[in-house]
Design a protein around this motif. Structure first.
Motif, PDB file in Angstrom:
ATOM      1  N   ILE A   1      19.352  40.492  36.942  1.00  0.00           N
ATOM      2  CA  ILE A   1      19.572  39.168  37.542  1.00  0.00           C
ATOM      3  C   ILE A   1      19.268  39.338  39.043  1.00  0.00           C
ATOM      4  N   PRO A   2      18.312  38.570  39.590  1.00  0.00           N
ATOM      5  CA  PRO A   2      17.888  38.792  40.984  1.00  0.00           C
ATOM      6  C   PRO A   2      19.045  38.791  41.993  1.00  0.00           C
ATOM      7  N   ASP A   3      20.004  37.840  41.867  1.00  0.00           N
ATOM      8  CA  ASP A   3      21.116  37.774  42.841  1.00  0.00           C
ATOM      9  C   ASP A   3      21.945  39.057  42.800  1.00  0.00           C
ATOM     10  N   VAL A   4      22.005  39.678  41.648  1.00  0.00           N
ATOM     11  CA  VAL A   4      22.812  40.897  41.501  1.00  0.00           C
ATOM     12  C   VAL A   4      22.203  42.003  42.355  1.00  0.00           C
ATOM     13  N   HIS A   5      20.894  42.184  42.269  1.00  0.00           N
ATOM     14  CA  HIS A   5      20.230  43.227  43.069  1.00  0.00           C
ATOM     15  C   HIS A   5      20.458  42.974  44.552  1.00  0.00           C
ATOM     16  N   LYS A   6      20.316  41.681  44.937  1.00  0.00           N
ATOM     17  CA  LYS A   6      20.406  41.311  46.355  1.00  0.00           C
ATOM     18  C   LYS A   6      21.783  41.631  46.940  1.00  0.00           C
ATOM     19  N   LEU A   7      22.819  41.485  46.105  1.00  0.00           N
ATOM     20  CA  LEU A   7      24.183  41.637  46.632  1.00  0.00           C
ATOM     21  C   LEU A   7      24.849  42.972  46.254  1.00  0.00           C
ATOM     22  N   GLU A   8      24.032  43.926  45.791  1.00  0.00           N
ATOM     23  CA  GLU A   8      24.595  45.259  45.502  1.00  0.00           C
ATOM     24  C   GLU A   8      25.208  45.837  46.771  1.00  0.00           C
ATOM     25  N   GLY A   9      26.440  46.283  46.675  1.00  0.00           N
ATOM     26  CA  GLY A   9      27.126  46.822  47.855  1.00  0.00           C
ATOM     27  C   GLY A   9      27.732  45.724  48.718  1.00  0.00           C
ATOM     28  N   LYS A  10      27.471  44.469  48.378  1.00  0.00           N
ATOM     29  CA  LYS A  10      28.032  43.337  49.143  1.00  0.00           C
ATOM     30  C   LYS A  10      28.880  42.492  48.199  1.00  0.00           C
ATOM     31  N   GLY A  11      29.707  43.174  47.435  1.00  0.00           N
ATOM     32  CA  GLY A  11      30.555  42.476  46.470  1.00  0.00           C
ATOM     33  C   GLY A  11      30.174  42.785  45.037  1.00  0.00           C
ATOM     34  N   ILE A  12      28.981  43.336  44.824  1.00  0.00           N
ATOM     35  CA  ILE A  12      28.586  43.790  43.473  1.00  0.00           C
ATOM     36  C   ILE A  12      28.815  45.301  43.438  1.00  0.00           C
ATOM     37  N   HIS A  13      29.608  45.741  42.450  1.00  0.00           N
ATOM     38  CA  HIS A  13      29.939  47.170  42.372  1.00  0.00           C
ATOM     39  C   HIS A  13      29.630  47.716  40.976  1.00  0.00           C
ATOM     40  N   TYR A  14      29.091  48.917  40.971  1.00  0.00           N
ATOM     41  CA  TYR A  14      28.931  49.641  39.704  1.00  0.00           C
ATOM     42  C   TYR A  14      29.954  50.760  39.629  1.00  0.00           C
ATOM     43  N   ILE A  15      30.354  51.244  40.797  1.00  0.00           N
ATOM     44  CA  ILE A  15      31.317  52.334  40.897  1.00  0.00           C
ATOM     45  C   ILE A  15      32.374  51.904  41.898  1.00  0.00           C
ATOM     46  N   VAL A  16      33.640  52.169  41.573  1.00  0.00           N
ATOM     47  CA  VAL A  16      34.692  51.820  42.528  1.00  0.00           C
ATOM     48  C   VAL A  16      35.094  53.070  43.287  1.00  0.00           C
ATOM     49  N   ARG A  17      34.859  53.071  44.571  1.00  0.00           N
ATOM     50  CA  ARG A  17      35.224  54.237  45.382  1.00  0.00           C
ATOM     51  C   ARG A  17      36.507  54.000  46.152  1.00  0.00           C
ATOM     52  N   ASP A  18      36.800  52.733  46.476  1.00  0.00           N
ATOM     53  CA  ASP A  18      37.958  52.433  47.311  1.00  0.00           C
ATOM     54  C   ASP A  18      38.617  51.157  46.782  1.00  0.00           C
ATOM     55  N   LYS A  19      39.771  51.358  46.133  1.00  0.00           N
ATOM     56  CA  LYS A  19      40.444  50.224  45.498  1.00  0.00           C
ATOM     57  C   LYS A  19      40.918  49.182  46.505  1.00  0.00           C
ATOM     58  N   SER A  20      41.191  49.632  47.745  1.00  0.00           N
ATOM     59  CA  SER A  20      41.858  48.751  48.706  1.00  0.00           C
ATOM     60  C   SER A  20      41.030  47.501  49.045  1.00  0.00           C
ATOM     61  N   ILE A  21      39.699  47.570  48.850  1.00  0.00           N
ATOM     62  CA  ILE A  21      38.870  46.400  49.195  1.00  0.00           C
ATOM     63  C   ILE A  21      39.136  45.211  48.267  1.00  0.00           C
ATOM     64  N   PHE A  22      39.807  45.478  47.138  1.00  0.00           N
ATOM     65  CA  PHE A  22      40.054  44.401  46.184  1.00  0.00           C
ATOM     66  C   PHE A  22      41.401  43.700  46.408  1.00  0.00           C
ATOM     67  N   LYS A  23      42.137  44.178  47.398  1.00  0.00           N
ATOM     68  CA  LYS A  23      43.488  43.645  47.639  1.00  0.00           C
ATOM     69  C   LYS A  23      43.426  42.140  47.949  1.00  0.00           C
ATOM     70  N   GLY A  24      44.162  41.368  47.146  1.00  0.00           N
ATOM     71  CA  GLY A  24      44.262  39.925  47.381  1.00  0.00           C
ATOM     72  C   GLY A  24      42.993  39.151  47.050  1.00  0.00           C
ATOM     73  N   LYS A  25      42.020  39.776  46.372  1.00  0.00           N
ATOM     74  CA  LYS A  25      40.743  39.101  46.073  1.00  0.00           C
ATOM     75  C   LYS A  25      40.669  38.685  44.603  1.00  0.00           C
TER      76      LYS A  25
END
Ligand code: FAD
Length: 336
Positions: free
Chosen positions: A131-155
């Protein structure tokens, strides 16, 4: 300058390769450890550092990154040579010298009397959605691997997938995230029964027969459109993060041409973890034999067998059974 020849070279520094490295040190072998990634730990550090593991003997519960740290500490005490950022692309048996030569992508060569391949699932790449939007936003809210859980707090989070990884992330982030939606394209999940029971008793909103259609946002994910694959009905979700847990593609293409016997996309070994190439052994997720379980705990046992086999291969007069580690004085263990 002529390459130094090592007794044993372990390719792959995941949990199994790290444990093999420790064992090679215990057996007083001149040891080298090589990995394609910039860090040690394999899947533990690259794919799920923040997840708890419950089935490693002796640890009722341990974070993957902490298990990796313990293994690294244990492996490095005998001061092996460690080479990171080196993807091995060629393995040759030099018949006249009876040694093995490994060549990495960057052209470096490594000589060794024996090799233990602990390549895991190979050079792993996450399965992606076209999906083109997915490629564009990789690392900008699209994740394949979770390295830091804290970014999801309250989201608000959308998780896509029906396997263990998707379900485990949904359960792991419950309570931290504001709201979690999990979509899966079928109503049959591949995840563990116990995790599924927990999922359906959790606050996670589970929608089966739903797939991701579009991702909204320019600089960061601002929303997602999902659709019901039975009738095409679309739903807009206000989410800031999307975790795509669609599995990983094991890329073992680099092994083709090594002359190593494969079985079901894995290396065929016997009960001594021996492959068909003299001096080459394998252990961990990469191996195939009757009854193989792809687990860390089984990989540890295979690593010990593989290393003791290499010792015996180099020096047939040496004992296969190394003795008990409690009879050895460890060289250097950081007190923690
Ligand atoms: C989300 C998730 C949760 C999991 N939970 C559990 C659990 O609870 N319990 C459990 O027992 N298992 C679990 N597993 C599986 C477990 O992580 C694996 O069984 C384990 O990592 C296998 O270890 P390994 O050392 O064989 O391979 P890996 O950890 O895959 O390490 C292989 C290493 O080899 C390197 N490599 C590959 N090819 C090359 C090359 N050509 N040159 C140089 N280096 C190379 C890779 O970069 C990697 O670092 C889980 C896996 C995932 C993805």
């Amino acid at each position: 300058m002529k390459d130094e020849t090592f007794d044993i070279t372990i390719v792959g520094a995941g949990p199994v390769g790290l444990y093999a490295t420790y064992y090679a040190g215990l057996r007083d072998m001149k040891t080298k450890l090589i990995d394609a990634l910039p860090q040690l730990g394999g899947q533990l550090t690259a794919l799920y550092p923040e997840k708890y593991i419950y089935d490693v003997a002796g640890f009722p519960k341990i974070l993957a990154k902490d298990l990796a740290e313990n293994l690294i500490n244990q492996a490095l005490q005998y001061e092996p040579t460690v080479c990171l950022n080196e993807k091995i692309v060629k393995l040759e048996y030099l018949e006249s010298e009876k040694i093995l030569k490994l060549t990495s992508e960057n052209g470096n060569t490594h000589l060794s009397k024996t090799v233990v391949l602990t390549l895991g699932i190979g050079a792993f790449v996450p399965r992606k959605l076209d999906i083109p939007d997915v490629h564009k936003l990789e690392g900008k809210g699209i994740h394949y691997i979770v390295r830091d859980k804290s970014i999801f707090k309250g989201k608000n989070i959308l998780i896509v997938g029906g396997g263990d990884s998707a379900v485990d992330w949904a359960l792991n982030l419950e309570g931290l995230a504001k709201h979690i939606t999990l979509i899966h394209r079928r109503d049959v999940f591949k995840a563990h029964e116990d995790s599924l029971k927990k999922l359906f008793n959790s606050t996670v909103e589970v929608r089966t027969f739903y797939e991701l259609k579009r991702v909204h946002g320019d600089e960061h994910v601002e929303g997602a459109t999902i659709f019901d694959n039975r009738n095409g009905a679309e739903t807009y979700l206000d989410v800031q993060h999307i975790i795509l847990s669609l599995g990983f593609l094991a890329n073992l293409e680099f092994i083709q041409g090594w002359g190593i016997e494969l079985e079901k996309n894995a290396i065929k070994v016997n009960s001594k973890m021996e492959t068909n190439i003299p001096g080459v052994y394998a252990a961990g997720d990469i191996v195939s034999y009757l009854g193989k379980l792809k687990l860390i705990s089984t990989g540890f046992g295979e690593a010990a067998i593989a290393v003791n086999s290499t010792k015996n291969y180099i020096d047939p007069s040496s004992k296969f059974f190394p003795g008990h580690s409690s009879d050895f004085v460890p060289k250097k263990i950081k007190s923690g």
